[in-house]
Design an enzyme around this catalytic site. Structure first.
Site, short mmCIF file in Angstrom:
data_model
loop_
_atom_site.label_atom_id
_atom_site.label_comp_id
_atom_site.label_asym_id
_atom_site.label_seq_id
_atom_site.Cartn_x
_atom_site.Cartn_y
_atom_site.Cartn_z
N ASN A 146 9.28 -6.96 3.50
CA ASN A 146 9.19 -5.75 2.69
C ASN A 146 10.42 -4.89 2.94
OD1 ASN A 146 7.42 -2.67 3.01
ND2 ASN A 146 7.91 -3.64 1.08
N GLY A 147 10.92 -4.28 1.87
CA GLY A 147 12.07 -3.39 2.00
C GLY A 147 13.23 -3.82 1.12
N GLN B 38 -6.65 -1.08 3.35
CA GLN B 38 -5.85 -0.75 4.54
C GLN B 38 -6.35 0.54 5.19
OE1 GLN B 38 -1.77 1.08 4.68
NE2 GLN B 38 -1.14 -1.00 5.21
N PRO C 42 0.85 -1.20 0.00
CA PRO C 42 0.00 0.00 0.00
C PRO C 42 0.88 1.24 0.00
CG PRO C 42 0.09 -0.96 2.19
CD PRO C 42 0.87 -1.88 1.30
N CYS D 229 3.37 3.40 8.68
CA CYS D 229 3.64 4.66 7.99
C CYS D 229 4.52 5.56 8.86
CB CYS D 229 2.34 5.38 7.66
SG CYS D 229 2.61 6.97 6.84
#
Length: 330
Positions: free
Chosen positions: A204-205, A72, A18, A102
């Site tokens: 993720n990353g 989300q 997202p 976030c």
């Protein structure tokens, strides 16, 4: 087979992250066509949904061809998040995802997004209430911690599982890092090694190439990967990774004709969904990557990101097709 609830996602699913002002229906459409197994909407403010704010409500738009898809939400008030979750359920996504990752100031410094990593007990309580509020599978996206001194991700994943989430995606940076420095996936390995954890863990990353995807798959034992920035203007990343994981061979880079066709499709949907002015404006972030590597492309990009006319953007794309006909991408 990786499953979230009863949702089957394949042996090693690739998820579209997202991303605010990126992961909208036009972008999701081209990612789905190019191999994304599960996609998430842009994050939606719980307060915005409750107030029926137009921008928040529009983000609930999902389409049958996108499925499976997760919506989300983010916020810092438990009751507001419960009410927002009920609104999300009415949109009939496959999954409800909670944003605990976030890092931007306007979100995190109000105790939402990654800000809740400073209050793990509240994070767990909020998650438990959201799980009770809906019949959808609930998942979480988070970070390792607020900073290096507050990394409790092994504990966090277990506690969230114990109150009912059915998968977790972990961006392997702290909030303090924002998007800088190298993501530390070793913590994801520690999460997976917890014998009490049985839900899927997605990493993720820094997944920006098929080679890195294979390296991290072999090294860190996650159940799948969530791809964000590397997909912007380059939705082919999903199929390229899948092919490399399956065969060890790299697919050829998409040719100019395919890049033009996908960029045009993306543009058309963007204008159709958002209107000409906003649709053109929000496409601008994608052009660099759609045509990355083309020599002397900057003047064309400059024209594309300054015009407000749909016809003019299309004319520039046609001009690119003529000027660069036959160009082969590395």
């Amino acid at each position: 087979m990786v499953k979230i609830g009863n949702l089957e996602l394949g042996e090693y699913p690739l998820l579209l992250a997202p991303m605010e002002d990126v992961s909208d229906p036009p972008f999701r459409a081209v990612c789905k066509e190019n191999g994304a197994d599960l996609m998430y909407t842009e994050f939606i403010s719980s307060e915005g949904l409750i107030r029926d704010a137009a921008k928040s409500v529009q983000k609930l738009d999902i389409f049958d061809y996108e499925k499976p898809i997760g919506i989300q939400i983010f916020g810092n008030e438990i009751q507001s998040m419960r009410e927002a979750a009920a609104i999300v359920e009415e949109a009939q996504p496959d999954i409800l995802d909670i944003n605990y990752g976030c890092p931007v100031n306007k979100v995190a410094c109000k105790g939402a997004g990654a800000g809740i990593l400073l209050d793990i007990d509240k994070m767990v309580s909020m998650t438990a209430e959201i799980v009770k509020a809906v019949n959808l599978p609930v998942t979480v996206k988070t970070r390792l911690g607020w900073d290096n001194d507050t990394i409790r991700i092994v504990e966090v994943a277990e506690r969230l599982q114990d109150v009912g989430i059915q998968a977790i995606s972990i961006h392997a940076r702290t909030r303090k890092q924002m998007y800088k420095g190298e993501a530390d996936w070793s913590y994801l390995n520690k999460v997976k090694e917890n014998p009490r954890l049985h839900i899927p863990v997605f990493g993720n990353g820094d997944i920006d190439s098929p080679e890195r995807a294979l390296e991290y798959k072999n090294k860190y034992n996650v159940d799948g990967m969530m791809i964000g920035r590397a997909s912007i203007g380059y939705p082919w990343i999903f199929n390229e990774i899948k092919h490399f994981l399956a065969t060890g061979e790299k697919l050829s880079a998409p040719e100019l004709g395919e890049r033009l066709a996908v960029a045009k499709k993306h543009l058309d949907f963007s204008v159709q969904w958002k209107g000409e002015k906003l649709g053109i404006l929000e496409m601008r972030r994608h052009y660099t990557n759609y045509f990355r590597g083309m020599p002397n492309f900057k003047p064309y990009r400059t024209r594309m990101v300054t015009t407000e006319s749909y016809e003019e953007v299309c004319a520039i794309l046609d001009e690119v097709a003529e000027v660069f006909y036959g160009y082969e991408f590395a």
